[in-house]
Design a protein around this motif. Structure first.
Motif, PDB file in Angstrom:
ATOM      1  N   MET A   1     -84.347 -41.640  49.752  1.00 43.02           N
ATOM      2  CA  MET A   1     -83.185 -42.408  49.306  1.00 43.02           C
ATOM      3  C   MET A   1     -82.007 -42.067  50.217  1.00 43.02           C
ATOM      4  O   MET A   1     -81.821 -40.919  50.589  1.00 43.02           O
ATOM      5  CB  MET A   1     -82.863 -42.058  47.849  1.00 43.02           C
ATOM      6  CG  MET A   1     -81.731 -42.889  47.276  1.00 43.02           C
ATOM      7  SD  MET A   1     -81.590 -42.675  45.488  1.00 43.02           S
ATOM      8  CE  MET A   1     -81.456 -40.901  45.395  1.00 43.02           C
ATOM      9  N   PHE A 119     -94.116 -40.566  38.060  1.00 46.92           N
ATOM     10  CA  PHE A 119     -93.635 -41.856  38.537  1.00 46.92           C
ATOM     11  C   PHE A 119     -93.751 -42.879  37.420  1.00 46.92           C
ATOM     12  O   PHE A 119     -94.844 -43.164  36.944  1.00 46.92           O
ATOM     13  CB  PHE A 119     -94.486 -42.282  39.740  1.00 46.92           C
ATOM     14  CG  PHE A 119     -93.916 -43.435  40.510  1.00 46.92           C
ATOM     15  CD1 PHE A 119     -92.688 -43.338  41.134  1.00 46.92           C
ATOM     16  CD2 PHE A 119     -94.623 -44.620  40.642  1.00 46.92           C
ATOM     17  CE1 PHE A 119     -92.165 -44.391  41.860  1.00 46.92           C
ATOM     18  CE2 PHE A 119     -94.121 -45.681  41.369  1.00 46.92           C
ATOM     19  CZ  PHE A 119     -92.886 -45.561  41.985  1.00 46.92           C
ATOM     20  N   TYR A 138     -88.648 -41.760  39.710  1.00 47.53           N
ATOM     21  CA  TYR A 138     -89.245 -40.441  39.528  1.00 47.53           C
ATOM     22  C   TYR A 138     -88.420 -39.659  38.512  1.00 47.53           C
ATOM     23  O   TYR A 138     -87.179 -39.728  38.516  1.00 47.53           O
ATOM     24  CB  TYR A 138     -89.255 -39.663  40.841  1.00 47.53           C
ATOM     25  CG  TYR A 138     -90.248 -40.163  41.853  1.00 47.53           C
ATOM     26  CD1 TYR A 138     -91.585 -39.780  41.794  1.00 47.53           C
ATOM     27  CD2 TYR A 138     -89.846 -41.014  42.885  1.00 47.53           C
ATOM     28  CE1 TYR A 138     -92.501 -40.239  42.731  1.00 47.53           C
ATOM     29  CE2 TYR A 138     -90.757 -41.477  43.821  1.00 47.53           C
ATOM     30  CZ  TYR A 138     -92.083 -41.084  43.746  1.00 47.53           C
ATOM     31  OH  TYR A 138     -92.989 -41.544  44.662  1.00 47.53           O
ATOM     32  N   ARG A 140     -86.630 -36.496  37.491  1.00 41.82           N
ATOM     33  CA  ARG A 140     -86.065 -35.399  38.270  1.00 41.82           C
ATOM     34  C   ARG A 140     -85.640 -34.208  37.421  1.00 41.82           C
ATOM     35  O   ARG A 140     -85.218 -33.189  37.943  1.00 41.82           O
ATOM     36  CB  ARG A 140     -84.873 -35.895  39.091  1.00 41.82           C
ATOM     37  CG  ARG A 140     -85.258 -36.811  40.236  1.00 41.82           C
ATOM     38  CD  ARG A 140     -86.283 -36.152  41.125  1.00 41.82           C
ATOM     39  NE  ARG A 140     -86.592 -36.935  42.313  1.00 41.82           N
ATOM     40  CZ  ARG A 140     -87.690 -36.776  43.029  1.00 41.82           C
ATOM     41  NH1 ARG A 140     -88.603 -35.888  42.652  1.00 41.82           N
ATOM     42  NH2 ARG A 140     -87.902 -37.506  44.100  1.00 41.82           N
ATOM     43  N   GLU A 156     -84.635 -40.692  39.308  1.00 39.88           N
ATOM     44  CA  GLU A 156     -84.176 -41.159  40.614  1.00 39.88           C
ATOM     45  C   GLU A 156     -84.927 -42.440  40.952  1.00 39.88           C
ATOM     46  O   GLU A 156     -86.160 -42.472  40.935  1.00 39.88           O
ATOM     47  CB  GLU A 156     -84.450 -40.103  41.687  1.00 39.88           C
ATOM     48  CG  GLU A 156     -84.004 -40.539  43.082  1.00 39.88           C
ATOM     49  CD  GLU A 156     -84.338 -39.499  44.131  1.00 39.88           C
ATOM     50  OE1 GLU A 156     -84.431 -39.872  45.325  1.00 39.88           O
ATOM     51  OE2 GLU A 156     -84.547 -38.323  43.762  1.00 39.88           O
ATOM     52  N   SER A 158     -86.654 -45.473  42.991  1.00 41.69           N
ATOM     53  CA  SER A 158     -87.486 -45.436  44.198  1.00 41.69           C
ATOM     54  C   SER A 158     -87.934 -46.841  44.566  1.00 41.69           C
ATOM     55  O   SER A 158     -88.390 -47.597  43.709  1.00 41.69           O
ATOM     56  CB  SER A 158     -88.710 -44.546  43.962  1.00 41.69           C
ATOM     57  OG  SER A 158     -89.600 -44.593  45.049  1.00 41.69           O
ATOM     58  N   GLY A 159     -87.804 -47.186  45.861  1.00 44.40           N
ATOM     59  CA  GLY A 159     -88.317 -48.463  46.357  1.00 44.40           C
ATOM     60  C   GLY A 159     -87.662 -49.676  45.741  1.00 44.40           C
ATOM     61  O   GLY A 159     -88.318 -50.717  45.581  1.00 44.40           O
TER      62      GLY A 159
END
Length: 198
Positions: A1, A119, A138, A140, A156, A158-159
């Motif tokens: 990120m 995930f 994810y 964290r 967090e 992602s993608g």
């Protein structure tokens, strides 16, 4: 990120958390008045999963076994509303602290399953939008607040696609603007809208 400073805002949002296709938050909890609908084979599989979990847990009281079984059945079946005329609080709605980079969800401890810690997919129901914003994230970290019965779960993103990022940015910008307007007085400069976010 990418490493950059994100605006962070607090709000109450309807949120759903999925592990692949299976929704894990909020959980459906069976009540004495709930009507369970499902296949005979599915019920047996739920019982077997409960027995395996009870075996892994070691010595377990009858109430403990019933709690595990109840959760397994709740995950497997749809529960009907006890009274469809009652206006009840949306169980998905909870306090969040959100930025373009991630989100903290303050969920009831009884809805938290520490087995799901990798995930996940989040569905964020943003105000004024018909379709939820679905993002991968994810886990964290988490903190338990025993006095309030809450787990503060930090994710967090992602993608995230550019379209999803723009939707989230517009929502955060709108919330920031509202807070700036409500904290500005004729005798003082605007306060930092994100200062009180946790």
């Amino acid at each position: 990120m990418e490493k950059r400073q994100h605006f962070r805002v607090s709000d109450f949002l309807s949120v759903e958390v999925f592990d692949k296709e299976r929704r894990i938050f909020p959980r459906n909890r069976l009540r004495p008045s709930s009507i369970v609908q499902g296949k005979h084979e599915d019920i047996l599989n739920a019982v077997l999963r409960s027995l395996r979990k009870a075996k892994e847990a070691g010595k377990l009281s009858t109430d403990g076994l019933k709690a595990i079984l109840s959760l397994e059945l709740a995950d497997a079946y749809m529960c009907t509303e006890e009274n469809p005329n009652l206006t009840t609080t949306d169980p998905r709605r909870c306090h969040v602290s959100i930025s373009e980079g991630g989100i903290r969800i303050d969920m009831p401890e009884h809805d938290y399953d520490p087995a799901h810690t990798t995930f996940l997919t989040l569905a964020l129901h943003l105000p004024g939008e018909n379709k939820p914003l679905c993002v991968n994230a994810y886990v964290r970290g988490s903190n338990r607040i025993a006095t309030d019965g809450l787990v503060l779960l930090r994710f967090e993103f992602s993608g995230m696609s550019e379209h999803a990022r723009q939707r989230l940015f517009r929502y955060i910008l709108k919330l920031q603007s509202q807070k700036v307007r409500t904290t500005t007085t004729p005798d003082s400069a605007p306060q930092a809208a994100g200062r009180r976010a946790l």
